[in-house]
Design a protein around this motif. Structure first.
Motif, PDB file in Angstrom:
ATOM      1  N   THR A 267      12.175  -2.276  15.124  1.00  0.00           N
ATOM      2  CA  THR A 267      13.213  -3.092  15.754  1.00  0.00           C
ATOM      3  C   THR A 267      13.815  -4.064  14.754  1.00  0.00           C
ATOM      4  O   THR A 267      15.043  -4.236  14.686  1.00  0.00           O
ATOM      5  CB  THR A 267      12.629  -3.856  16.954  1.00  0.00           C
ATOM      6  N   LEU A 268      12.962  -4.709  13.955  1.00  0.00           N
ATOM      7  CA  LEU A 268      13.460  -5.636  12.945  1.00  0.00           C
ATOM      8  C   LEU A 268      14.297  -4.926  11.890  1.00  0.00           C
ATOM      9  O   LEU A 268      15.326  -5.447  11.442  1.00  0.00           O
ATOM     10  CB  LEU A 268      12.302  -6.389  12.292  1.00  0.00           C
ATOM     11  N   MET A 269      13.865  -3.736  11.479  1.00  0.00           N
ATOM     12  CA  MET A 269      14.628  -2.975  10.491  1.00  0.00           C
ATOM     13  C   MET A 269      15.984  -2.544  11.057  1.00  0.00           C
ATOM     14  O   MET A 269      16.998  -2.595  10.369  1.00  0.00           O
ATOM     15  CB  MET A 269      13.822  -1.756  10.024  1.00  0.00           C
ATOM     16  N   ALA A 270      16.008  -2.132  12.327  1.00  0.00           N
ATOM     17  CA  ALA A 270      17.274  -1.745  12.950  1.00  0.00           C
ATOM     18  C   ALA A 270      18.202  -2.947  13.085  1.00  0.00           C
ATOM     19  O   ALA A 270      19.414  -2.830  12.862  1.00  0.00           O
ATOM     20  CB  ALA A 270      17.009  -1.124  14.324  1.00  0.00           C
ATOM     21  N   ALA A 271      17.644  -4.113  13.424  1.00  0.00           N
ATOM     22  CA  ALA A 271      18.465  -5.320  13.542  1.00  0.00           C
ATOM     23  C   ALA A 271      19.054  -5.700  12.192  1.00  0.00           C
ATOM     24  O   ALA A 271      20.223  -6.109  12.109  1.00  0.00           O
ATOM     25  CB  ALA A 271      17.632  -6.469  14.110  1.00  0.00           C
ATOM     26  N   GLU A 272      18.267  -5.570  11.130  1.00  0.00           N
ATOM     27  CA  GLU A 272      18.772  -5.888   9.794  1.00  0.00           C
ATOM     28  C   GLU A 272      19.876  -4.912   9.383  1.00  0.00           C
ATOM     29  O   GLU A 272      20.888  -5.307   8.805  1.00  0.00           O
ATOM     30  CB  GLU A 272      17.630  -5.853   8.772  1.00  0.00           C
TER      31      GLU A 272
END
Length: 143
Positions: free
Chosen positions: A69-74
């Motif tokens: 999720t964090l990678m997709a948000a970035e």
């Protein structure tokens, strides 16, 4: 660079059992002849044995999901920055083209030029603000 210098970085990996078959074979051949590297390999093996005996903490069950999720948000943030830059450039080009067209059609009319310089950035800025607000709302609902 001699064989000793090539094998030295492999000692810790070999002691931990992390070398491939080729690296393991090369390390075994070298340590059969080199007492210094053999002693260092044994020291690393002792350390690896102690480390294997230590308890390990299991990762949180949702760690993979949170990381993805964090990678997709970035990735979304970076894409948003690129899109904002392109939209800004497009807005400036559009404004300049409109101002040039007004100048050609109407001559030196200060009122029309003023309207062009105020109206178009306001419309584009409002559209950008609405886009960002809807994007924020989508991000909050995803959490």
């Amino acid at each position: 660079m001699n064989d000793h210098e090539l094998v030295r970085p492999l000692l810790a990996l070999g002691a931990a059992g992390l070398l491939d078959a080729e690296g393991e074979r090369h390390l075994r051949e070298h340590t059969a002849e080199c007492a210094e590297c053999r002693a260092e390999l044994e020291a690393f093996a002792e350390i690896a044995g102690v480390l294997e005996g230590l308890p390990t903490v299991a990762p949180a069950p949702d760690l993979l999901w949170r990381t993805q999720t964090l990678m997709a948000a970035e990735a979304d943030r970076r894409q948003g920055v690129r899109l904002a830059a392109v939209a800004g450039i497009f807005g400036v080009v559009l404004l300049l083209a409109f101002a040039a067209g007004v100048h050609v059609l109407m001559g030196d009319s200060a009122v029309i030029a003023w309207v062009a310089w105020v109206f178009f950035p306001s419309v584009l800025g409002g559209a950008a603000a609405l886009t960002l607000a809807s994007r924020r709302q989508m991000e909050r609902s995803a959490e």
